[in-house]
Design an enzyme around this catalytic site. Structure first.
Site, PDB file in Angstrom:
ATOM      1  N   ARG A 148       0.853  -1.178   0.000  1.00 20.03           N
ATOM      2  CA  ARG A 148       0.000   0.000   0.000  1.00 20.03           C
ATOM      3  C   ARG A 148       0.893   1.234   0.000  1.00 20.03           C
ATOM      4  NH1 ARG A 148      -3.572  -2.742  -1.501  1.00 20.03           N
ATOM      5  NH2 ARG A 148      -5.663  -3.042  -0.604  1.00 20.03           N
TER       6      ARG A 148
ATOM      7  N   GLU B 161      -4.240   7.263  -5.384  1.00 21.52           N
ATOM      8  CA  GLU B 161      -4.389   6.610  -6.677  1.00 21.52           C
ATOM      9  C   GLU B 161      -5.691   7.044  -7.335  1.00 21.52           C
ATOM     10  OE1 GLU B 161      -4.029   2.398  -6.060  1.00 21.52           O
ATOM     11  OE2 GLU B 161      -1.976   2.536  -5.321  1.00 21.52           O
TER      12      GLU B 161
ATOM     13  N   HIS C 130      -0.899  -0.232  -9.987  1.00 20.07           N
ATOM     14  CA  HIS C 130      -1.557  -1.134  -9.039  1.00 20.07           C
ATOM     15  C   HIS C 130      -2.072  -2.396  -9.750  1.00 20.07           C
ATOM     16  CE1 HIS C 130      -3.685  -1.081  -4.870  1.00 20.07           C
ATOM     17  NE2 HIS C 130      -3.386  -2.321  -5.227  1.00 20.07           N
TER      18      HIS C 130
END
Length: 331
Positions: free
Chosen positions: A239, A268, A287
């Site tokens: 993360r 994000e 991601h």
């Protein structure tokens, strides 16, 4: 008897969607690259009994207050830091997630990120595309060795173990840091426990795989980066909040560490104008740790199973906050 309403916040594989449509009336935000606007999410959840969500959606006190019929929130992810678990638990709302399924796929991506950063693969590809390759040169685009290097893994869970197994194949010395020591893992994977300070000091590759918790918030900051070797490479596939991005930017820009490979970010989606993206020694991906067709489909199916069980007031397969079928509860 009318079917319950389910809100699906992003396009999902047809296999998973069909499972839900049999037993529920579905609202789906059917756009792959655009998150559901907050006002539409709140509006559609007012009558919803279940939500199929993902890491990009904020499932907070306001949403729970706005959704009196809600029984289950099922996220297509292992992590659930976007969901107010305490509030869900207080209201008796089950929260499902998808551990296990994506571990090996994410370990693949983590190790690929490590190798691509070490050997400057993207930079080298761009070098050819931009017409810069004029001749062979002894020191052209030289990188760092992977075979025989020291890897330090922060967070020795399923994904961490997967990365360690891959590191064994590259003859790497494996160090790890975890909340608790894991003697069985140490023996099985020939890995050695280190304090966080010692791990970052000794490692050629520092790999962040810890979950997002208050304890891990900005766990890698200016002090930890200052302890790393000048040739160290930092990899983050956990993360973005586990790292102080401003401190990381400074360390990379000033070449106090060699490079970073990043799949996750504090905010994000990451803007192309973010300072990190201006640095040649940063390799960034959007991601995509679990992004294979097979794994994402399995994740969606498990998310649907959790959702449907919750609608029927049955234990979920993997539940964050109440008893589940395999007892993998966290609260």
């Amino acid at each position: 008897m009318s079917k319950p309403k389910v809100v699906i916040t992003r396009r999902i594989p047809d296999t998973a969607l069909r499972m839900i449509e049999v037993k529920a009336n579905v609202f789906i935000w059917d756009y792959e690259d655009v998150p559901i606007p907050r006002d539409i999410l709140l509006k559609e959840c007012r009558e919803a009994s279940g939500i199929f969500t993902n890491v990009g959606d904020l499932i907070d006190h306001q949403l729970f207050e706005n959704s009196p019929k809600l029984k289950v929130v099922s996220t297509m992810a292992v992590g659930f830091d976007n969901i107010d678990i305490q509030e869900a638990t207080k209201r008796g709302i089950r929260v499902g997630h998808t551990p296990g399924i994506l571990s090996e796929t994410t370990a693949d991506l983590t190790f690929a990120l490590l190798m691509a950063t070490a050997r400057r693969i993207v930079e080298a590809t761009d070098y050819i595309k931009e017409g810069k390759w004029k001749s062979w040169s002894p020191m052209l685009l030289t990188g760092q060795d992977v075979y025989g290097a020291v890897i330090g893994i922060i967070g020795m869970g399923r994904i961490g173990e997967g990365v360690a197994r891959r590191a064994l194949g590259f003859g790497m010395k494996i160090l790890y840091h975890n909340r608790n020591r894991l003697p069985d893992t140490e023996e099985k994977l020939n890995t050695s426990y280190r304090s966080l300070d010692d791990l970052v000091k000794e490692s050629d590759y520092v790999v962040m795989l810890a979950p997002s918790t208050p304890e891990t918030y900005k766990m890698i900051g200016e002090r930890e980066l200052a302890l790393m070797k000048p040739n160290a490479i930092f990899i983050n596939a956990s993360r973005g909040t586990n790292v102080d991005e401003n401190a990381l930017y400074s360390a990379l820009k000033e070449k106090r560490i060699w490079a970073a490979g990043l799949d996750v970010f504090e905010n994000e989606p990451l803007s192309s104008q973010h300072p990190l993206m201006s640095l040649p020694n940063v390799l960034a991906t959007p991601h995509i740790g679990s992004a294979t067709i097979s794994t994402r489909t399995k994740m969606a199916v498990l998310t649907s199973q959790n959702l449907l069980l919750g609608l029927e007031d049955k234990p979920l397969i993997h539940c964050v906050n109440f008893n589940s079928q395999d007892s993998t509860t966290l609260v």
